[in-house]
Design an enzyme around this catalytic site. Structure first.
Site, PDB file in Angstrom:
ATOM      1  N   ASP A  94      23.436   9.311   4.437  1.00  0.00           N
ATOM      2  CA  ASP A  94      23.455   8.084   5.237  1.00  0.00           C
ATOM      3  C   ASP A  94      22.610   8.314   6.497  1.00  0.00           C
ATOM      4  OD1 ASP A  94      24.305   5.546   5.950  1.00  0.00           O
ATOM      5  OD2 ASP A  94      26.219   6.220   6.795  1.00  0.00           O
ATOM      6  N   GLY A 235      27.277  -1.255   8.124  1.00  0.00           N
ATOM      7  CA  GLY A 235      28.178  -1.802   9.138  1.00  0.00           C
ATOM      8  C   GLY A 235      29.064  -2.911   8.621  1.00  0.00           C
TER       9      GLY A 235
END
Ligand SMILES: [Zn+2]
Length: 332
Positions: A94, A235
């Site tokens: 990530d 997110g």
């Protein structure tokens, strides 16, 4: 050099193709601890869901990248032990920020990497992403790139303001980089405080903040420009208010923590969005369970006693996301 294929991991290519065609999204859960890993695998096996286990910079600093890689290898074996003969587990980096980091991860057995050049000028983002794609594809590792900037704070990734992805750039960007998927910015945000109270309205009944809606018009424009191309939402925690309330009830202090409403993620999952990143919700589920347990059992001090309900609470949350929000259950 270790190939992820020897570890029983898979890349995202087939997974995303099926998800886009089937109108669902693959969960991408961050992990830092053994309990998170166990909860993710148990949830994926019980729901027969493919899953992406992702490692952030903060996770690498906390747990060490080598340990996390072995944990992902362990996750594959654990899934088999739980009765899933062919688990579909991706080990994903990530927010990789350099070519060297992406290369290191590919060389140690990651099956997918993100190169996040979104803070760079457009041409530099393309140059960096292209270099990573060129290396990754030699080993059949898939690459996620990012266009547009998300607001919020997640580990070392932070930005005060968001810049929505410009739909007019996506064709050029995806063609020139050769990336396999594209993270876009349409109003999601990192962390448990995704919006300031000033950006929200307040529900008069509950007093809770109601966040602004995602920019679905931009998402649909991007889909039109890149039909069938895998889109990623970062997110995308929902910051469940029952977990926030539990944390606050047992001594925590998270006023006005707010996330992305699940209806909007459900809607996004039906589009070209085929990977949805969820990190904060797992942190909240873990913390809520631990705070409650310790408040109710002040004499206990064996970490297994409070990590067990923490693991169960995370697993419950993962299953809920898979079945009720992303729709990736029964897709193995
Ligand atoms: Zn992110």
């Amino acid at each position: 050099m270790v190939s992820y294929k020897e570890l029983g991991l898979v890349n995202t290519r087939e997974m995303f193709k099926k998800a886009v065609a089937g109108g669902y999204a693959i969960p991408a859960f961050n992990f830092n601890t053994m309990e998170q890993m166990q909860a993710i695998v148990q949830a994926a096996v019980e729901t027969k869901s493919p899953v992406i286990m992702q490692v952030s910079k903060g996770a690498r600093n906390y747990a060490n990248a080598t340990i996390l890689r072995y944990m992902a290898q362990g996750a594959v074996e654990y899934a088999k032990e739980l009765g899933c003969p062919n688990p579909q587990i991706v080990l994903h980096l990530d927010h990789g920020d350099t070519f060297e980091l992406c290369k290191d991860c590919i060389d140690m057995g990651f099956s997918s990497v993100m190169i996040d050049g979104s803070s760079l000028p457009y041409e530099d983002n393309i140059a960096l992403a292209s270099k990573v794609v060129e290396y990754a594809h030699k080993y059949d590792v898939t690459v996620e790139a990012e266009l547009g900037v998300l607001a919020g704070v997640e580990d070392e990734v932070s930005s005060a303001v968001s810049h929505y992805t410009k739909p007019e750039e996506v064709i050029d960007f995806s063609k020139r980089t050769g990336c396999d998927s594209l993270a876009i910015s349409i109003g999601t945000s990192h962390g448990a405080y995704k919006f300031t109270p000033a950006q929200c309205t307040r529900d008069p009944k509950t007093g809770k903040l109601v966040p602004p809606p995602l920019a679905f018009d931009i998402l649909h424009e991007i889909e039109k420009k890149l039909p069938g191309f895998p889109i990623v939402l970062h997110g995308s925690s929902s910051v469940p208010q029952d977990e926030v309330d539990t944390i606050n009830k047992y001594g925590g202090k998270l006023p006005d923590a707010v996330g992305i409403p699940e209806e909007q993620l459900r809607e996004a999952s039906k589009s070209a969005v085929c990977k949805i990143n969820i990190d904060s919700d797992s942190r909240l589920a873990m913390t809520a369970a631990i705070r409650k347990y310790l408040a109710e059992n002040p004499s206990h001090f064996d970490p297994r006693q409070y990590l067990k309900p923490a693991r169960e609470n995370m697993k419950k949350m993962y299953i809920h996301k898979i079945v009720n929000v992303l729709g990736s259950n029964d897709k193995l």
